[in-house]
Design a protein around this motif. Structure first.
Motif, short mmCIF file in Angstrom:
data_model
loop_
_atom_site.label_atom_id
_atom_site.label_comp_id
_atom_site.label_asym_id
_atom_site.label_seq_id
_atom_site.Cartn_x
_atom_site.Cartn_y
_atom_site.Cartn_z
N LEU A 61 0.87 -1.17 0.00
CA LEU A 61 0.00 0.00 0.00
C LEU A 61 0.91 1.22 0.00
CD1 LEU A 61 -2.83 1.25 0.25
CD2 LEU A 61 -2.57 1.12 2.71
N SER A 62 0.87 2.00 -1.09
CA SER A 62 1.75 3.16 -1.24
C SER A 62 0.94 4.43 -1.24
CB SER A 62 2.54 3.05 -2.55
OG SER A 62 3.27 1.86 -2.59
N MET A 63 1.49 5.46 -0.59
CA MET A 63 0.86 6.77 -0.57
C MET A 63 1.90 7.80 -0.99
SD MET A 63 -1.32 6.36 2.95
CE MET A 63 -2.28 7.83 2.72
N THR A 64 1.60 8.55 -2.05
CA THR A 64 2.54 9.54 -2.57
C THR A 64 2.40 10.86 -1.82
OG1 THR A 64 0.98 10.30 -4.25
CG2 THR A 64 2.45 8.48 -4.85
N ALA A 65 3.32 11.77 -2.07
CA ALA A 65 3.30 13.08 -1.42
C ALA A 65 2.09 13.89 -1.87
CB ALA A 65 4.59 13.84 -1.73
N GLU A 66 1.61 13.63 -3.08
CA GLU A 66 0.45 14.37 -3.61
C GLU A 66 -0.87 13.81 -3.07
OE1 GLU A 66 2.72 12.90 -5.83
OE2 GLU A 66 3.93 14.72 -5.85
N GLY A 67 -0.82 12.71 -2.31
CA GLY A 67 -2.03 12.14 -1.74
C GLY A 67 -2.58 10.96 -2.53
N GLY A 68 -1.88 10.51 -3.56
CA GLY A 68 -2.32 9.35 -4.33
C GLY A 68 -2.11 8.07 -3.54
N ILE A 69 -3.09 7.17 -3.64
CA ILE A 69 -3.02 5.89 -2.92
C ILE A 69 -2.99 4.78 -3.96
CG2 ILE A 69 -4.18 4.38 -1.27
CD1 ILE A 69 -5.53 6.87 -0.12
N PHE A 70 -2.04 3.84 -3.78
CA PHE A 70 -1.89 2.73 -4.70
C PHE A 70 -1.88 1.43 -3.90
CE2 PHE A 70 -0.01 6.37 -6.70
CZ PHE A 70 -0.43 6.29 -8.01
N LEU A 71 -2.73 0.50 -4.30
CA LEU A 71 -2.82 -0.81 -3.67
C LEU A 71 -2.27 -1.82 -4.66
CD1 LEU A 71 -3.82 -2.21 -1.12
CD2 LEU A 71 -6.02 -2.50 -2.22
N ASP A 72 -1.06 -2.31 -4.41
CA ASP A 72 -0.35 -3.19 -5.35
C ASP A 72 -0.32 -2.60 -6.75
OD1 ASP A 72 0.40 -5.08 -3.51
OD2 ASP A 72 -1.38 -6.31 -3.81
N LYS A 73 0.15 -1.38 -6.88
CA LYS A 73 0.34 -0.64 -8.14
C LYS A 73 -0.96 -0.15 -8.77
CE LYS A 73 4.32 -3.39 -9.36
NZ LYS A 73 4.87 -4.28 -10.36
N ASP A 74 -2.11 -0.48 -8.20
CA ASP A 74 -3.39 -0.03 -8.74
C ASP A 74 -3.85 1.21 -7.98
OD1 ASP A 74 -3.48 -2.27 -10.42
OD2 ASP A 74 -4.39 -3.50 -8.84
N PRO A 75 -4.18 2.31 -8.68
CA PRO A 75 -4.65 3.50 -7.98
C PRO A 75 -6.01 3.26 -7.32
CG PRO A 75 -4.73 3.82 -10.37
CD PRO A 75 -4.10 2.49 -10.13
#
Length: 137
Positions: A61-75
Motif C-alpha cells: 500500500l503506497s501513498m505519494t506526497a500528492e495524496g495518491g493511494i496505490f494498492l499493489d500498483k493499482d490507484p
C-alpha cells in the motif's frame, strides 16, 4: 651422426578476451538487478535505525506526497480503500495472520493520512507495517 633436438610444442590460451566478457556480464547483471523493482511508485521513504525483513504474504500500500493511494500498483480512491483492501485480505484466519500490509508512505505526507490507513488496518484486523529505507553505512 646428426642428432637433432625435438622441438617442444607449447600450448597457450589467451584469457584477455575472457576477462572482458566476464566484466561485461557482471556489469549487465548489476544494471539489470537495480532496474528490477516490484514497486514502481517512486517515494522518498523515511530512514530507520534498524528493521526486520518481512517474508510472509504481503500487500503493498503506497501513498505519494500528492495524496495518491496505490494498492499493489493499482490507484485507489481514499473512500474505496477499506473495501478494496478487505477484498485482497484472505478470509481464513490462519492466512489472515500470515498476511501483512506493507505501508510505503512518502516522508512529506501528513501524519493524519497515515493514522487513517493504520486505523483501517486495525479495523480489518490485519498487521500493518511501515516501510523505511535502511541506514546507509
Amino acid at each position: 651422426m646428426n642428432l637433432s633436438r625435438r622441438r617442444k610444442l607449447t600450448s597457450h590460451v589467451e584469457t584477455g578476451a575472457m576477462n572482458d566478457i566476464m566484466f561485461f556480464l557482471m556489469l549487465f547483471f548489476l544494471i539489470a538487478s537495480t532496474m528490477v523493482n516490484p514497486n514502481v511508485i517512486k517515494l522518498l521513504l523515511p530512514n530507520a535505525k534498524s528493521g526486520k525483513a518481512v517474508m510472509k504474504k504481503s500487500i503493498n500500500l503506497s501513498m505519494t506526497a500528492e495524496g495518491g493511494i496505490f494498492l499493489d500498483k493499482d490507484p485507489v480512491i481514499a473512500a474505496e480503500l477499506e473495501a478494496k483492501l478487505a477484498a485482497k485480505i484472505p478470509v481464513d484466519t490462519t492466512e489472515r495472520k500470515a498476511t501483512t500490509v506493507i505501508l510505503r508512505v512518502d516522508r512529506s505526507l501528513n501524519v493524519q493520512k497515515l493514522v487513517d490507513v493504520l486505523d483501517i488496518g486495525n479495523h480489518l484486523k490485519v498487521k500493518v507495517v511501515m516501510a523505511a529505507d535502511a541506514p546507509k553505512s
